[in-house]
Design a protein around this motif. Structure first.
Motif, mmCIF file in Angstrom:
data_model
loop_
_atom_site.group_PDB
_atom_site.id
_atom_site.type_symbol
_atom_site.label_atom_id
_atom_site.label_comp_id
_atom_site.label_asym_id
_atom_site.label_seq_id
_atom_site.Cartn_x
_atom_site.Cartn_y
_atom_site.Cartn_z
ATOM 1 N N LEU A 164 0.851 -1.183 0.000
ATOM 2 C CA LEU A 164 0.000 0.000 0.000
ATOM 3 C C LEU A 164 0.889 1.236 0.000
ATOM 4 N N THR A 165 0.661 2.133 -0.935
ATOM 5 C CA THR A 165 1.465 3.347 -0.994
ATOM 6 C C THR A 165 1.039 4.309 0.101
ATOM 7 N N VAL A 166 2.035 4.976 0.686
ATOM 8 C CA VAL A 166 1.800 5.916 1.788
ATOM 9 C C VAL A 166 2.232 7.299 1.326
ATOM 10 N N GLY A 167 1.252 8.134 0.978
ATOM 11 C CA GLY A 167 1.569 9.468 0.500
ATOM 12 C C GLY A 167 1.930 9.480 -0.970
ATOM 13 N N PRO A 168 2.322 10.638 -1.504
ATOM 14 C CA PRO A 168 2.668 10.763 -2.921
ATOM 15 C C PRO A 168 3.978 10.050 -3.225
ATOM 16 N N PRO A 169 4.259 9.799 -4.505
ATOM 17 C CA PRO A 169 5.544 9.177 -4.865
ATOM 18 C C PRO A 169 6.718 10.008 -4.356
ATOM 19 N N LEU A 170 7.784 9.333 -3.929
ATOM 20 C CA LEU A 170 8.970 10.026 -3.440
ATOM 21 C C LEU A 170 9.841 10.507 -4.596
ATOM 22 N N VAL A 186 5.991 2.654 1.021
ATOM 23 C CA VAL A 186 4.951 1.630 1.103
ATOM 24 C C VAL A 186 5.029 0.862 2.414
ATOM 25 N N VAL A 187 3.924 0.204 2.730
ATOM 26 C CA VAL A 187 3.879 -0.800 3.793
ATOM 27 C C VAL A 187 3.224 -2.043 3.204
ATOM 28 N N VAL A 188 3.439 -3.177 3.846
ATOM 29 C CA VAL A 188 2.785 -4.423 3.422
ATOM 30 C C VAL A 188 1.396 -4.472 4.051
ATOM 31 N N TYR A 203 8.833 0.817 3.774
ATOM 32 C CA TYR A 203 9.842 0.459 2.777
ATOM 33 C C TYR A 203 9.841 1.488 1.645
ATOM 34 N N ALA A 204 10.934 1.474 0.884
ATOM 35 C CA ALA A 204 10.970 2.167 -0.405
ATOM 36 C C ALA A 204 10.723 1.119 -1.481
ATOM 37 N N LEU A 205 9.738 1.343 -2.333
ATOM 38 C CA LEU A 205 9.443 0.438 -3.442
ATOM 39 C C LEU A 205 9.877 1.125 -4.732
ATOM 40 N N LYS A 206 10.859 0.530 -5.385
ATOM 41 C CA LYS A 206 11.408 1.099 -6.618
ATOM 42 C C LYS A 206 10.798 0.386 -7.813
ATOM 43 N N ASP A 207 10.027 1.125 -8.592
ATOM 44 C CA ASP A 207 9.348 0.590 -9.776
ATOM 45 C C ASP A 207 10.098 1.120 -11.001
ATOM 46 N N THR A 286 15.203 -0.901 2.035
ATOM 47 C CA THR A 286 15.296 -0.053 3.219
ATOM 48 C C THR A 286 16.713 0.486 3.261
ATOM 49 N N PRO A 287 16.915 1.643 3.895
ATOM 50 C CA PRO A 287 15.918 2.490 4.553
ATOM 51 C C PRO A 287 15.281 3.466 3.557
ATOM 52 N N LEU A 288 14.254 4.172 4.027
ATOM 53 C CA LEU A 288 13.705 5.289 3.277
ATOM 54 C C LEU A 288 14.620 6.495 3.479
#
Length: 580
Positions: A164-170, A186-188, A203-207, A286-288
């Protein structure tokens, strides 16, 4: 971030286009119009492909389809007489199951969003984060993204889970083709069900879209972690970035045990050849982090650069050369409570194995076999190490010089080049973000680091470096001492010196142990200012800044040459080159 189901089609009226012998001839202006529209559609959606209808010469049209590897176009259509084509296209585009939809992204139920909102607001750090206070904006940005997470205690075994994304893209890469990287916080989703006393992990999710010819980033992270485990190096204590899972969405085997998706949607079709086709990947890290350009005091910034240099050396000892030291790849911890140190190195997209690393990785995959891992080849790796990769303003002088077409052989990218890049990053932030007395004032950074060749960097050593910032300060001493190490490997030799092979003028590669010892000594010195927060940053644009003639005549200028074909991109903050 916009809804993943937003429009993926744009109609463009091209005023400077014509058809000649069956070929569509576009002016530069018309080509730019199509490219900008395609980029805009990619940025506003999470589609894997987008479409443009280009209308020209009043009654003619072509339909363009873009992916991250390239584009194709239909034959010419007379849309006024052959009226069946456009309606048929629209029906296919919006019929359920369109191949342009990213079928691994969903909108979570409102109940899940509410649970996530409550968990974030209860978090000690993120509960007061400035980007996470507006509930309506939070709900708008929240989407579910499939990614992989490794199982605790089971090396390199992973499960596909909902993020689940938390806030806008970093971070969003605004390029039309290539990696098109997006980074999300994101969080799981399953972690929302854990006990109240267990802190939620962010976490940081890199797409990103990885070219076939490039090694998966997870291979570099895993070799470094394997080296640290083997040599009892505490990665957590050193604040090193770690990979917690990687998913290639184009790999049919990746869907096993998960909700299936169409893997063909996640590999491009329009790259120039198979090596340039791009594969859609997601990497959990990780980390953010947050930008090093926002620092409470200069010593914090310098400490972050020092720690990242230590991590460069550990990676090199593991058999990995980073090759892309920049202000976007060295970061502070977003949540300071998780930081044992200030600053960490991230982003191994451009990294490559050393010769020793090739052997170490091949041994590693024998011990930990996986069908997605391919053995490394030194011949292939050596070719990659000689490629021109990185952010222009921070690139080592020798790497820039190697693009001279008259040069017969190019050097392999080594640790010493990354340490030099660390120095240029320090110079960049000092000239852009701090008070200094350089003679070119606000144009100093543009002049030193924005040149198309090496002249600005070489000229830097002709100035009185120690007086650029307050004389006698630890920062002044650091610029000078590290500058001596860098100058030793970049100084220019005259034709006479080369002919006589004068040993005093030979270039001497940076000795990383001496470099780090001098770095640590300056960092430990007393006298660092307590209240020197950064000034407003000035971006560095390609091409450099030319001083008025009266000023230029009083300054000696080193010879330089331009990189062929490296034109400025006015849509980018910096020119990032990857000419392979």
């Amino acid at each position: 971030m916009s809804d993943f189901s937003v429009a993926v089609l744009s109609a463009e009226w091209l005023t400077k286009a014509e058809e000649q012998r069956g070929e569509l001839l576009l002016s530069d202006e018309a080509s730019a119009q199509l490219s900008k529209s395609a980029r805009r559609l990619f940025l506003s959606s999470n589609r894997t492909r987008i479409y443009l209808i280009a209308v020209y010469c009043l009654d003619r049209a072509r339909i363009f389809c873009f992916d991250r590897g390239g584009f194709i176009a239909t034959e010419e259509i007379n849309w006024l007489s052959a009226t069946e084509h456009i309606p048929r296209f629209f029906w296919r585009l919006y019929n359920p199951g369109s191949a342009s939809v990213d079928d691994t992204i969903t909108i979570p139920p409102d109940s899940v969003k509410q649970r996530l909102w409550a968990a974030v607001q209860a978090h000690k750090f993120y509960g007061s984060h400035k980007d996470l206070q507006d509930e309506a904006a939070f709900m708008k940005h929240c989407v579910g993204i499939l990614a992989a997470r490794r199982r605790p205690g089971q090396q390199y075994q992973q499960d596909v889970v909902q993020r689940l994304t938390v806030g806008p893209p970093l971070w969003i890469n605004h390029g039309l083709f290539g990696r098109a990287t997006r980074v999300y916080r994101v969080v799981v989703e399953a972690d929302l069900d854990t006990d109240a006393g267990v802190p939620l992990t962010f976490y940081a999710l890199k797409d990103a879209w990885r070219e076939s010819r490039r090694r998966p980033e997870v291979d570099l992270y895993d070799l470094i972690e394997h080296h640290c485990t083997k040599n009892q190096i505490d990665m957590e204590k050193l604040g090193m970035a770690r990979c917690h899972g990687s998913l290639d969405l184009s790999d049919p085997d990746s869907t096993l045990g998960a909700v299936p998706w169409d893997t063909q949607r996640h590999v491009t079709m329009f790259g120039q050849d198979e090596a340039h086709q791009c594969h859609h990947t997601r990497t959990l890290l990780t980390p953010l982090g947050c930008s090093i350009e926002v620092f409470p005091r200069t010593k914090n910034l310098v400490t972050a650069l020092y720690n990242s240099a230590k991590q460069l050396i550990i990676a090199w000892q593991a058999g990995v050369t980073h090759r892309h030291v920049s202000d976007g790849n060295i970061m502070f911890f977003e949540d300071p409570s998780l930081a044992n140190v200030l600053g960490f190195l991230c982003d191994y997209d451009c990294a490559e194995f050393t010769e020793e690393g090739v052997d170490a990785f091949n041994m590693f995959i024998k011990q930990h076999p996986h069908p997605a891992r391919r053995p490394a080849s030194w011949e292939e790796t050596k070719k990659s190490l000689k490629s021109f990769t990185g952010t222009f303003e921070f690139m080592a002088v020798e790497i820039l010089e190697a693009q001279n077409p008259n040069l017969k052989d190019h050097p392999c990218h080594e640790l010493r080049h990354d340490l030099e890049s660390t120095y240029w990053l320090l110079v960049s932030i000092v000239l852009r973000n701090t008070k200094h007395s350089h003679s070119l004032r606000q144009h100093a950074c543009q002049h030193v680091l924005g040149q198309s060749g090496t002249s600005g960097k070489l000229e830097w050593f002709q100035d009185d470096i120690e007086t650029t910032v307050p004389a006698g300060s630890p920062l002044s001493r650091l610029l000078f001492v590290l500058g001596e190490h860098v100058y030793s490997q970049v100084k220019k030799r005259s034709a006479y010196d080369k002919q006589k092979d004068n040993p005093n003028t030979r270039r001497v590669p940076i000795d990383h142990e001496k470099f780090m010892a001098d770095f640590a000594e300056c960092l430990a010195a007393s006298g660092w200012a307590e209240d020197d927060a950064p000034l407003e940053s000035r971006p560095v644009l390609p091409g450099g800044w030319q001083a008025p003639v009266s000023e230029r005549e009083s300054r000696s200028r080193s010879e330089s040459w331009s990189v062929p074909g490296a034109a400025a991109d006015n849509n980018s903050k910096r020119r990032r080159l990857d000419l392979q």
